[in-house]
Design a protein around this motif. Sequence first.
Motif, PDB file in Angstrom:
ATOM      1  N   ASP A 136     -77.671 -24.347   6.212  1.00  8.62           N
ATOM      2  CA  ASP A 136     -78.057 -23.251   7.100  1.00  8.62           C
ATOM      3  C   ASP A 136     -77.215 -22.008   6.836  1.00  8.62           C
ATOM      4  O   ASP A 136     -77.715 -20.878   6.889  1.00  8.62           O
ATOM      5  N   ALA A 137     -75.934 -22.208   6.552  1.00 10.83           N
ATOM      6  CA  ALA A 137     -75.066 -21.073   6.261  1.00 10.83           C
ATOM      7  C   ALA A 137     -75.559 -20.312   5.035  1.00 10.83           C
ATOM      8  O   ALA A 137     -75.574 -19.076   5.015  1.00 10.83           O
ATOM      9  N   LEU A 138     -75.987 -21.037   4.011  1.00  9.32           N
ATOM     10  CA  LEU A 138     -76.486 -20.385   2.799  1.00  9.32           C
ATOM     11  C   LEU A 138     -77.777 -19.630   3.074  1.00  9.32           C
ATOM     12  O   LEU A 138     -77.984 -18.527   2.555  1.00  9.32           O
ATOM     13  N   GLU A 139     -78.643 -20.224   3.892  1.00  9.34           N
ATOM     14  CA  GLU A 139     -79.896 -19.554   4.220  1.00  9.34           C
ATOM     15  C   GLU A 139     -79.636 -18.280   5.012  1.00  9.34           C
ATOM     16  O   GLU A 139     -80.246 -17.233   4.766  1.00  9.34           O
ATOM     17  N   LEU A 140     -78.718 -18.343   5.952  1.00  8.52           N
ATOM     18  CA  LEU A 140     -78.375 -17.160   6.735  1.00  8.52           C
ATOM     19  C   LEU A 140     -77.739 -16.086   5.876  1.00  8.52           C
ATOM     20  O   LEU A 140     -78.028 -14.896   6.028  1.00  8.52           O
ATOM     21  N   ALA A 141     -76.868 -16.486   4.955  1.00  8.22           N
ATOM     22  CA  ALA A 141     -76.198 -15.515   4.094  1.00  8.22           C
ATOM     23  C   ALA A 141     -77.173 -14.840   3.133  1.00  8.22           C
ATOM     24  O   ALA A 141     -76.961 -13.699   2.727  1.00  8.22           O
ATOM     25  N   ARG A 142     -78.243 -15.557   2.751  1.00 14.39           N
ATOM     26  CA  ARG A 142     -79.256 -14.935   1.890  1.00 14.39           C
ATOM     27  C   ARG A 142     -80.069 -13.897   2.655  1.00 14.39           C
ATOM     28  O   ARG A 142     -80.501 -12.896   2.078  1.00 14.39           O
ATOM     29  N   ALA A 143     -80.281 -14.148   3.930  1.00 12.11           N
ATOM     30  CA  ALA A 143     -81.156 -13.280   4.719  1.00 12.11           C
ATOM     31  C   ALA A 143     -80.415 -12.140   5.398  1.00 12.11           C
ATOM     32  O   ALA A 143     -80.988 -11.074   5.597  1.00 12.11           O
ATOM     33  N   TYR A 144     -79.151 -12.341   5.746  1.00 13.66           N
ATOM     34  CA  TYR A 144     -78.432 -11.366   6.536  1.00 13.66           C
ATOM     35  C   TYR A 144     -77.072 -11.072   5.920  1.00 13.66           C
ATOM     36  O   TYR A 144     -76.585 -11.829   5.082  1.00 13.66           O
ATOM     37  N   ARG A 145     -76.480  -9.985   6.378  1.00  8.87           N
ATOM     38  CA  ARG A 145     -75.176  -9.597   5.853  1.00  8.87           C
ATOM     39  C   ARG A 145     -74.114  -9.764   6.926  1.00  8.87           C
ATOM     40  O   ARG A 145     -74.226  -9.212   8.020  1.00  8.87           O
ATOM     41  N   PHE A 146     -73.086 -10.548   6.605  1.00  7.86           N
ATOM     42  CA  PHE A 146     -71.959 -10.738   7.503  1.00  7.86           C
ATOM     43  C   PHE A 146     -70.737 -10.063   6.895  1.00  7.86           C
ATOM     44  O   PHE A 146     -70.573 -10.006   5.676  1.00  7.86           O
ATOM     45  N   ASP A 147     -69.857  -9.574   7.766  1.00  7.44           N
ATOM     46  CA  ASP A 147     -68.638  -8.923   7.282  1.00  7.44           C
ATOM     47  C   ASP A 147     -67.626  -9.936   6.779  1.00  7.44           C
ATOM     48  O   ASP A 147     -66.759  -9.595   5.976  1.00  7.44           O
ATOM     49  N   ALA A 148     -67.730 -11.178   7.240  1.00  5.29           N
ATOM     50  CA  ALA A 148     -66.858 -12.245   6.742  1.00  5.29           C
ATOM     51  C   ALA A 148     -67.445 -13.591   7.136  1.00  5.29           C
ATOM     52  O   ALA A 148     -68.133 -13.711   8.150  1.00  5.29           O
ATOM     53  N   VAL A 149     -67.153 -14.598   6.311  1.00  6.21           N
ATOM     54  CA  VAL A 149     -67.569 -15.975   6.577  1.00  6.21           C
ATOM     55  C   VAL A 149     -66.317 -16.823   6.732  1.00  6.21           C
ATOM     56  O   VAL A 149     -65.414 -16.771   5.888  1.00  6.21           O
ATOM     57  N   LEU A 150     -66.247 -17.578   7.823  1.00 12.00           N
ATOM     58  CA  LEU A 150     -65.160 -18.530   8.042  1.00 12.00           C
ATOM     59  C   LEU A 150     -65.729 -19.914   7.771  1.00 12.00           C
ATOM     60  O   LEU A 150     -66.600 -20.390   8.503  1.00 12.00           O
ATOM     61  N   LEU A 151     -65.244 -20.561   6.716  1.00 12.46           N
ATOM     62  CA  LEU A 151     -65.884 -21.759   6.187  1.00 12.46           C
ATOM     63  C   LEU A 151     -64.979 -22.977   6.243  1.00 12.46           C
ATOM     64  O   LEU A 151     -63.901 -22.989   5.627  1.00 12.46           O
ATOM     65  N   ASP A 152     -65.426 -23.999   6.969  1.00 15.75           N
ATOM     66  CA  ASP A 152     -64.753 -25.301   6.946  1.00 15.75           C
ATOM     67  C   ASP A 152     -65.186 -26.036   5.678  1.00 15.75           C
ATOM     68  O   ASP A 152     -66.326 -25.901   5.223  1.00 15.75           O
ATOM     69  N   LEU A 153     -64.299 -26.845   5.105  1.00 12.97           N
ATOM     70  CA  LEU A 153     -64.623 -27.543   3.853  1.00 12.97           C
ATOM     71  C   LEU A 153     -65.312 -28.880   4.081  1.00 12.97           C
ATOM     72  O   LEU A 153     -65.989 -29.387   3.183  1.00 12.97           O
ATOM     73  N   THR A 154     -65.166 -29.461   5.262  1.00 19.65           N
ATOM     74  CA  THR A 154     -65.769 -30.771   5.526  1.00 19.65           C
ATOM     75  C   THR A 154     -66.973 -30.594   6.432  1.00 19.65           C
ATOM     76  O   THR A 154     -66.840 -30.554   7.661  1.00 19.65           O
TER      77      THR A 154
END
Length: 294
Positions: A105-123
Motif C-alpha cells: 500500500d505504501a508503494l501504491e500511495l507513493a506512486r499516486a501522491y507526493r509526500f515530503d517524507a516517508v517513515l518506514l519500518d523494516l519489519t
Amino acid sequence: MPVHQSHQDYHEDHRPLVVGEEQLPARAPEQARPRPVLDRRSAPVGLQDVDAAAGSASPAISSESELKKSARLLLVEDDRLLADVLARMLEGAGYTVYVTALGDDALELARAYRFDAVLLDLTLPDLPGQSVLKALRAGRADMPVIILSGENSLAVKLEGFEEGADDYIVKPFHPDELLARVHALIRRSRAAAPTLVELGPLSIDFGVRRASIQGVPVPLTGKEFQCLAFLAQRRGTTVTKEMFLAHLYGGEDEPEMKIIDVFICKLRRKLAEAGCPPIIETVWGRGYTIANES
C-alpha cells in the motif's frame, strides 16, 4: 481524517517519552484513539495542495511553522499502537500524517501522491522493508525516507543507506529526536527543490502558481493549474481520473468523474490558444499523461 493534538498535550499524556519496543506510553491501549490505516481503496485526504515541481517536494517555505503545516508524511508501521503514538506526536508538532501498515500500500500511495517524507519500518507483514525502500527509490528517487527499526547492527544500517535511506533511527528513540530529524530532512529537501519546470515553450512556476508561454501568462483557474501541475510532476506516467479527484478534492464532496474531462478540455484549449503545442495525451480508458520527452 487526521486527529490533531498539541505537542504539549502529547508530552503531558504520554510517559515515558521513549518510543518503540517495550517503552510505550502509559495510556492504556483501549484508551488510545485508533488511527485510520490506508488501504488500496482509500486515498489520503487533504492532498489538494500543488507540489513544488516535477520530481521534487513542495517549495521552500521561510517560516518554520508554515513548513510543518504544509508538510505531509507517510508513516509505514504495522504496530497499530506505536503507529498511533507516532502519528499523534507528529500531528501535535504540526505535520499532516497518513498511516499504512503494508509495504504494498505504501508503494501504491507513493506512486499516486507526493509526500515530503516517508517513515518506514523494516519489519512489515507483506514485504521486507528493504524491498519497499528499493522500490520507493526506483519510482521516486527524490522522496526522503527515514528508516525506523529495532535493528541496531552496523550491517543493517549500511544496507539501508546503500538502498537509498536518508536517515536511520533505532527503536526505542526519544520523540524529540525523531521530530528534529524529520524537520531537518524536509528543510534540506525543500531548500534544494526547483520551483520552475519547462516543457518546451511552456513554463510552470510552482512558487507563484503560474503557467506561461514564452513569458506570457496563461489565464488558468486554480483547478486547471492543479491539473497541469499534477501531470507535470508525473511525466511519463498515466494519471487516472480517480487520482485527479483525490488530488483536487481530497476525498471530500467530490463531483462526478467527468469533471476531470472538463478541466482537461479547458486546459488544453487555453494552452493551445496561448501557442503551446499539444502536450497532454489521452490514455483511453485510463486517464491522461504528459510524455517524458515533452
